[in-house]
Scaffold this motif. Structure first.
Motif, PDB file in Angstrom:
ATOM      1  N   GLN A  19       4.643  -0.544  -5.805  1.00 34.78           N
ATOM      2  CA  GLN A  19       4.741  -1.827  -6.484  1.00 34.78           C
ATOM      3  C   GLN A  19       3.926  -2.893  -5.771  1.00 34.78           C
ATOM      4  OE1 GLN A  19       8.919  -2.586  -6.890  1.00 34.78           O
ATOM      5  NE2 GLN A  19       9.158  -1.129  -8.555  1.00 34.78           N
ATOM      6  N   ALA A  20       3.954  -2.880  -4.453  1.00 38.20           N
ATOM      7  CA  ALA A  20       3.190  -3.864  -3.687  1.00 38.20           C
ATOM      8  C   ALA A  20       1.695  -3.693  -3.930  1.00 38.20           C
ATOM      9  CB  ALA A  20       3.513  -3.744  -2.204  1.00 38.20           C
ATOM     10  N   ILE A  21       1.228  -2.459  -3.958  1.00 41.72           N
ATOM     11  CA  ILE A  21      -0.191  -2.206  -4.199  1.00 41.72           C
ATOM     12  C   ILE A  21      -0.585  -2.664  -5.598  1.00 41.72           C
ATOM     13  CG2 ILE A  21      -1.896  -0.367  -4.534  1.00 41.72           C
ATOM     14  CD1 ILE A  21      -0.515   1.097  -2.210  1.00 41.72           C
ATOM     15  N   ALA A  22       0.250  -2.371  -6.586  1.00 42.05           N
ATOM     16  CA  ALA A  22      -0.043  -2.779  -7.960  1.00 42.05           C
ATOM     17  C   ALA A  22      -0.104  -4.296  -8.078  1.00 42.05           C
ATOM     18  CB  ALA A  22       1.005  -2.208  -8.907  1.00 42.05           C
ATOM     19  N   VAL A  23       0.842  -4.986  -7.471  1.00 44.04           N
ATOM     20  CA  VAL A  23       0.859  -6.450  -7.536  1.00 44.04           C
ATOM     21  C   VAL A  23      -0.340  -7.042  -6.809  1.00 44.04           C
ATOM     22  CG1 VAL A  23       2.126  -8.502  -6.769  1.00 44.04           C
ATOM     23  CG2 VAL A  23       3.338  -6.628  -7.888  1.00 44.04           C
ATOM     24  N   LEU A  24      -0.683  -6.503  -5.655  1.00 46.23           N
ATOM     25  CA  LEU A  24      -1.831  -7.024  -4.904  1.00 46.23           C
ATOM     26  C   LEU A  24      -3.141  -6.806  -5.661  1.00 46.23           C
ATOM     27  CD1 LEU A  24      -0.906  -6.049  -1.250  1.00 46.23           C
ATOM     28  CD2 LEU A  24      -0.966  -8.329  -2.270  1.00 46.23           C
ATOM     29  N   LEU A  25      -3.288  -5.654  -6.283  1.00 43.77           N
ATOM     30  CA  LEU A  25      -4.497  -5.416  -7.075  1.00 43.77           C
ATOM     31  C   LEU A  25      -4.567  -6.382  -8.257  1.00 43.77           C
ATOM     32  CD1 LEU A  25      -4.735  -1.524  -7.110  1.00 43.77           C
ATOM     33  CD2 LEU A  25      -6.254  -3.140  -5.962  1.00 43.77           C
ATOM     34  N   GLY A  26      -3.433  -6.612  -8.893  1.00 41.28           N
ATOM     35  CA  GLY A  26      -3.395  -7.563  -9.995  1.00 41.28           C
ATOM     36  C   GLY A  26      -3.745  -8.969  -9.550  1.00 41.28           C
ATOM     37  N   LEU A  27      -3.181  -9.389  -8.444  1.00 36.90           N
ATOM     38  CA  LEU A  27      -3.478 -10.728  -7.931  1.00 36.90           C
ATOM     39  C   LEU A  27      -4.939 -10.856  -7.512  1.00 36.90           C
ATOM     40  CD1 LEU A  27      -0.290 -11.542  -5.828  1.00 36.90           C
ATOM     41  CD2 LEU A  27      -1.012 -12.591  -7.979  1.00 36.90           C
ATOM     42  N   ALA A  28      -5.478  -9.811  -6.916  1.00 36.07           N
ATOM     43  CA  ALA A  28      -6.889  -9.842  -6.523  1.00 36.07           C
ATOM     44  C   ALA A  28      -7.785  -9.995  -7.748  1.00 36.07           C
ATOM     45  CB  ALA A  28      -7.245  -8.574  -5.753  1.00 36.07           C
TER      46      ALA A  28
ATOM     47  N   ILE B 277      -4.659 -13.484 -16.166  1.00 35.92           N
ATOM     48  CA  ILE B 277      -3.231 -13.356 -15.866  1.00 35.92           C
ATOM     49  C   ILE B 277      -2.535 -12.565 -16.963  1.00 35.92           C
ATOM     50  CG2 ILE B 277      -1.065 -14.643 -15.666  1.00 35.92           C
ATOM     51  CD1 ILE B 277      -2.737 -16.839 -14.243  1.00 35.92           C
ATOM     52  N   LEU B 278      -2.847 -12.876 -18.224  1.00 39.10           N
ATOM     53  CA  LEU B 278      -2.250 -12.136 -19.332  1.00 39.10           C
ATOM     54  C   LEU B 278      -2.650 -10.669 -19.308  1.00 39.10           C
ATOM     55  CD1 LEU B 278      -2.552 -14.606 -22.329  1.00 39.10           C
ATOM     56  CD2 LEU B 278      -0.528 -14.035 -20.995  1.00 39.10           C
ATOM     57  N   LEU B 279      -3.905 -10.398 -19.006  1.00 39.60           N
ATOM     58  CA  LEU B 279      -4.376  -9.019 -18.947  1.00 39.60           C
ATOM     59  C   LEU B 279      -3.659  -8.240 -17.854  1.00 39.60           C
ATOM     60  CD1 LEU B 279      -6.401  -6.807 -19.804  1.00 39.60           C
ATOM     61  CD2 LEU B 279      -7.930  -7.724 -18.061  1.00 39.60           C
ATOM     62  N   VAL B 280      -3.555  -8.819 -16.674  1.00 35.50           N
ATOM     63  CA  VAL B 280      -2.876  -8.139 -15.564  1.00 35.50           C
ATOM     64  C   VAL B 280      -1.404  -7.918 -15.892  1.00 35.50           C
ATOM     65  CG1 VAL B 280      -2.142  -8.408 -13.162  1.00 35.50           C
ATOM     66  CG2 VAL B 280      -4.494  -8.891 -13.806  1.00 35.50           C
ATOM     67  N   ALA B 281      -0.757  -8.915 -16.475  1.00 35.57           N
ATOM     68  CA  ALA B 281       0.651  -8.759 -16.833  1.00 35.57           C
ATOM     69  C   ALA B 281       0.830  -7.637 -17.847  1.00 35.57           C
ATOM     70  CB  ALA B 281       1.196 -10.071 -17.379  1.00 35.57           C
ATOM     71  N   ALA B 282      -0.056  -7.560 -18.829  1.00 34.90           N
ATOM     72  CA  ALA B 282       0.047  -6.502 -19.837  1.00 34.90           C
ATOM     73  C   ALA B 282      -0.174  -5.123 -19.243  1.00 34.90           C
ATOM     74  CB  ALA B 282      -0.962  -6.754 -20.955  1.00 34.90           C
ATOM     75  N   VAL B 283      -1.158  -4.997 -18.383  1.00 34.32           N
ATOM     76  CA  VAL B 283      -1.441  -3.699 -17.760  1.00 34.32           C
ATOM     77  C   VAL B 283      -0.299  -3.282 -16.842  1.00 34.32           C
ATOM     78  CG1 VAL B 283      -2.970  -2.506 -16.139  1.00 34.32           C
ATOM     79  CG2 VAL B 283      -3.930  -3.887 -17.986  1.00 34.32           C
ATOM     80  N   LEU B 284       0.194  -4.203 -16.033  1.00 37.50           N
ATOM     81  CA  LEU B 284       1.305  -3.858 -15.135  1.00 37.50           C
ATOM     82  C   LEU B 284       2.565  -3.513 -15.925  1.00 37.50           C
ATOM     83  CD1 LEU B 284       0.910  -6.394 -12.190  1.00 37.50           C
ATOM     84  CD2 LEU B 284       0.404  -3.956 -12.216  1.00 37.50           C
ATOM     85  N   TYR B 285       2.788  -4.216 -17.028  1.00 36.16           N
ATOM     86  CA  TYR B 285       3.942  -3.892 -17.871  1.00 36.16           C
ATOM     87  C   TYR B 285       3.799  -2.499 -18.479  1.00 36.16           C
ATOM     88  CZ  TYR B 285       7.466  -4.197 -21.509  1.00 36.16           C
ATOM     89  OH  TYR B 285       8.535  -3.955 -22.319  1.00 36.16           O
ATOM     90  N   ALA B 286       2.599  -2.176 -18.916  1.00 30.41           N
ATOM     91  CA  ALA B 286       2.361  -0.870 -19.531  1.00 30.41           C
ATOM     92  C   ALA B 286       2.523   0.260 -18.521  1.00 30.41           C
ATOM     93  CB  ALA B 286       0.968  -0.828 -20.146  1.00 30.41           C
TER      94      ALA B 286
END
Length: 52
Positions: free
Chosen positions: A7-16, A33-42
């Motif tokens: 989860q930490a890696i996924a969040v850090l990649l999204g934030l980057a 931000i919307l794109l990262v949220a959608a991908v992480l949700y999926a």
């Protein structure tokens, strides 16, 4: 790999990605931000359960 680490890696990649998009064009940061949220949700079941 441990659940927290995944989860930490996924969040850090999204934030980057969001920070990189914001540095390219501040107007695109909301879309990033919307794109990262959608991908992480999926992919949250994959990240949570380690199916990969």
């Amino acid at each position: 790999m441990e659940e927290f680490t995944r989860q930490a890696i996924a969040v850090l990649l999204g934030l980057a990605f969001v920070v990189w998009q914001a540095s390219q064009d501040p107007g695109r940061s909301f879309a990033a931000i919307l794109l990262v949220a959608a991908v992480l949700y999926a992919f949250s079941p994959v990240i949570r359960h380690g199916a990969v």
